[in-house]
Design an enzyme around this catalytic site. Sequence first.
Site, PDB file in Angstrom:
ATOM      1  N   PRO A  56       0.815  -1.224   0.000  1.00  0.00           N
ATOM      2  CA  PRO A  56       0.000   0.000   0.000  1.00  0.00           C
ATOM      3  C   PRO A  56       0.848   1.274   0.000  1.00  0.00           C
ATOM      4  CG  PRO A  56      -0.947  -1.614   1.496  1.00  0.00           C
ATOM      5  CD  PRO A  56       0.335  -2.205   0.989  1.00  0.00           C
TER       6      PRO A  56
ATOM      7  N   GLY B 148     -19.704   8.910 -31.223  1.00  0.00           N
ATOM      8  CA  GLY B 148     -20.612   8.451 -30.163  1.00  0.00           C
ATOM      9  C   GLY B 148     -20.575   6.944 -29.960  1.00  0.00           C
TER      10      GLY B 148
ATOM     11  N   GLU C 174       3.827  -2.654 -13.709  1.00  0.00           N
ATOM     12  CA  GLU C 174       5.195  -3.131 -14.012  1.00  0.00           C
ATOM     13  C   GLU C 174       6.142  -1.955 -14.303  1.00  0.00           C
ATOM     14  OE1 GLU C 174       5.715  -6.864 -15.838  1.00  0.00           O
ATOM     15  OE2 GLU C 174       3.682  -7.527 -15.351  1.00  0.00           O
TER      16      GLU C 174
HETATM   17  N1  CAA Z   1      18.267  -5.772 -13.064  1.00  0.00           N
HETATM   18  C1  CAA Z   1      19.192  -6.128 -12.124  1.00  0.00           C
HETATM   19  N2  CAA Z   1      19.545  -5.315 -11.108  1.00  0.00           N
HETATM   20  C2  CAA Z   1      18.960  -4.098 -11.048  1.00  0.00           C
HETATM   21  C3  CAA Z   1      18.011  -3.672 -11.976  1.00  0.00           C
HETATM   22  C4  CAA Z   1      17.669  -4.565 -13.030  1.00  0.00           C
HETATM   23  N3  CAA Z   1      16.763  -4.225 -13.955  1.00  0.00           N
HETATM   24  N4  CAA Z   1      17.598  -2.434 -11.653  1.00  0.00           N
HETATM   25  C5  CAA Z   1      18.275  -2.073 -10.561  1.00  0.00           C
HETATM   26  N5  CAA Z   1      19.106  -3.086 -10.185  1.00  0.00           N
HETATM   27  C6  CAA Z   1      20.028  -3.110  -9.070  1.00  0.00           C
HETATM   28  C7  CAA Z   1      21.019  -1.958  -9.179  1.00  0.00           C
HETATM   29  O1  CAA Z   1      22.127  -2.313  -9.981  1.00  0.00           O
HETATM   30  C8  CAA Z   1      21.419  -1.734  -7.732  1.00  0.00           C
HETATM   31  O2  CAA Z   1      22.380  -2.710  -7.371  1.00  0.00           O
HETATM   32  P1  CAA Z   1      23.604  -2.340  -6.367  1.00  0.00           P
HETATM   33  O3  CAA Z   1      22.952  -2.032  -5.060  1.00  0.00           O
HETATM   34  O4  CAA Z   1      24.440  -3.567  -6.348  1.00  0.00           O
HETATM   35  O5  CAA Z   1      24.266  -1.135  -6.952  1.00  0.00           O
HETATM   36  C9  CAA Z   1      20.132  -2.070  -6.969  1.00  0.00           C
HETATM   37  O6  CAA Z   1      19.346  -2.882  -7.852  1.00  0.00           O
HETATM   38  C10 CAA Z   1      19.340  -0.831  -6.588  1.00  0.00           C
HETATM   39  O7  CAA Z   1      19.098  -0.111  -7.786  1.00  0.00           O
HETATM   40  P2  CAA Z   1      18.678   1.422  -7.784  1.00  0.00           P
HETATM   41  O8  CAA Z   1      19.568   2.182  -6.855  1.00  0.00           O
HETATM   42  O9  CAA Z   1      18.583   1.867  -9.205  1.00  0.00           O
HETATM   43  O10 CAA Z   1      17.256   1.355  -7.120  1.00  0.00           O
HETATM   44  P3  CAA Z   1      16.166   2.505  -6.925  1.00  0.00           P
HETATM   45  O11 CAA Z   1      15.608   2.404  -5.577  1.00  0.00           O
HETATM   46  O12 CAA Z   1      16.714   3.829  -7.373  1.00  0.00           O
HETATM   47  O13 CAA Z   1      14.994   2.012  -7.894  1.00  0.00           O
HETATM   48  C11 CAA Z   1      13.750   1.805  -9.919  1.00  0.00           C
HETATM   49  C12 CAA Z   1      15.128   1.843  -9.236  1.00  0.00           C
HETATM   50  C13 CAA Z   1      14.044   1.643 -11.371  1.00  0.00           C
HETATM   51  C14 CAA Z   1      12.973   3.079  -9.689  1.00  0.00           C
HETATM   52  C15 CAA Z   1      12.958   0.591  -9.368  1.00  0.00           C
HETATM   53  O14 CAA Z   1      12.621   0.746  -8.023  1.00  0.00           O
HETATM   54  C16 CAA Z   1      11.690   0.294 -10.161  1.00  0.00           C
HETATM   55  O15 CAA Z   1      11.758  -0.285 -11.247  1.00  0.00           O
HETATM   56  N6  CAA Z   1      10.515   0.661  -9.599  1.00  0.00           N
HETATM   57  C17 CAA Z   1       9.242   0.291 -10.192  1.00  0.00           C
HETATM   58  C18 CAA Z   1       8.717  -0.950  -9.557  1.00  0.00           C
HETATM   59  C19 CAA Z   1       7.702  -1.633 -10.404  1.00  0.00           C
HETATM   60  O16 CAA Z   1       7.841  -1.774 -11.613  1.00  0.00           O
HETATM   61  N7  CAA Z   1       6.638  -2.117  -9.752  1.00  0.00           N
HETATM   62  C20 CAA Z   1       5.608  -2.860 -10.406  1.00  0.00           C
HETATM   63  C21 CAA Z   1       5.308  -4.105  -9.598  1.00  0.00           C
HETATM   64  S1  CAA Z   1       4.589  -5.499 -10.414  1.00  0.00           S
HETATM   65  C22 CAA Z   1       3.025  -5.036 -10.878  1.00  0.00           C
HETATM   66  O17 CAA Z   1       2.861  -4.050 -11.512  1.00  0.00           O
HETATM   67  C23 CAA Z   1       1.837  -5.845 -10.475  1.00  0.00           C
HETATM   68  C24 CAA Z   1       1.452  -6.940 -11.369  1.00  0.00           C
HETATM   69  O18 CAA Z   1       1.045  -7.996 -10.861  1.00  0.00           O
HETATM   70  C25 CAA Z   1       1.435  -6.804 -12.844  1.00  0.00           C
END
Ligand code: CAA
Length: 396
Positions: free
Chosen positions: A137, A355, A378
């Site tokens: 949430p 419409g 996603e």
């Molecule tokens: N693959 C592998 N590793 C990754 C990665 C990827 N795509 N993206 C980030 N990482 C790693 C980074 O390399 C980093 O590693 P280190 O700590 O070793 O350096 C670590 O993860 C943290 O990365 P960030 O500092 O970039 O993380 P952040 O907090 O800044 O977040 C973000 C990055 C891109 C914003 C991420 O949080 C994100 O994608 N958020 C969106 C979440 C999302 O898509 N949610 C949807 C959920 S599913 C859904 O929708 C429901 C359903 O059922 C369909």
Amino acid sequence: MAVDLVPSGMSLTLSPEHEMIQQVARKFAQEKIAPIAAKFDESGEFPYETVMEMGKLGLMGIEVPEEYGGAGMDTIAYVLAMEEISKADAAHGVIMSVNNSLFCHGLLKFGTEEQKQKYLAPVASGQVVGAYSLTEPMSGSDAGTMKSRAVLNEAGTHYIINGRKSWVTSGPVARYIVLFAMTEPEKKHKGITAFIIDTERPGFERGKVEPKLGIRASATSEILFEDYEAPVEDVLGKPGEGFKIAMTILDAGRIGIAAQALGIAEAAYEASVQYARERYAFGQPIGSFQMIQQKIADMKTRIEASRMLIYNAALAKMRSWETGERYTLEAAMAKLFASETAMWVTTQAVQIHGGIGYSKELPIERYFRDAKITEIYEGTSEIQRIVIARNQLGLR
Ligand code: CAA
């Protein structure tokens, strides 16, 4: 499997195997799903029967090897089938995408042999439905701030999980769920662990079902954990690797959602072309007016550009099995462009239809409602832009 989306003359040609899966998915989608889509959209009921039939056709685990119950095909096959199913009904599309990408791909990439036999096979073969649960949430785009806790018991045999997750696609029906919970909160991202949840074990409950604007036949709910005991054997990957696992799985998921968006856009576009030919105004088919022609031209061009970005991302994913390289950029670009195309194209489709496009007599308004979620789940369009820009600026 070799990459067989090959340049032939001036166009890209599908292999016979790819054409075959496209035809199977198209026939099933048009004959079995399209006729029931409006009824299930209206009632919001989960379409068990057609989802089970999709399993029998191999559509619920397209990229999973046959030994684990899947169809043993590649990512191009997956996006082709996703497009066809979503063209008939985006709700069936998301059920299929989450099952294939968020559950099966996760298990295939990070699961042990035992986990694949026990959990992947029944989901990939479509006997039961799989799901993925990251969001809470108060933790959506900022996924690293989750509050759900998993604490290892003294004997070191089980994690005790407590928490509340939200927006779980197939949450009301899934048998197995890939779940992310904090095991060491002080470590933030690096303190998250992934688990495979068996929803028949005590301590698991399904919560509030979301009443949604679109993709209404797909079931979305909260899920609740109260002292759920997860055996250590059900940890997916290593403890503390959960955030990277979540992001890696989402890279695959975003390609599926891009293909879902493409299917929605295609359906709206084809209906619009037909309508522009048949509907007369001022003594002429409306397609003879340049303002309609401009819409048709831009709709078609954006759809084909989406398709190319999706194939590009699918090929990058296929290469990554050999190279180990991430395809985060390709997946984010495909999802961003295809989802914004779907929203734009469906908006134009309503406008072209006037419409009747706003009426429930035609599926145009459903395409319009269904398209919106592809810009949100996603990873929102804003998140995709952050991912793309960080990649290009070398910030990650
Ligand atoms: N693959 C592998 N590793 C990754 C990665 C990827 N795509 N993206 C980030 N990482 C790693 C980074 O390399 C980093 O590693 P280190 O700590 O070793 O350096 C670590 O993860 C943290 O990365 P960030 O500092 O970039 O993380 P952040 O907090 O800044 O977040 C973000 C990055 C891109 C914003 C991420 O949080 C994100 O994608 N958020 C969106 C979440 C999302 O898509 N949610 C949807 C959920 S599913 C859904 O929708 C429901 C359903 O059922 C369909």
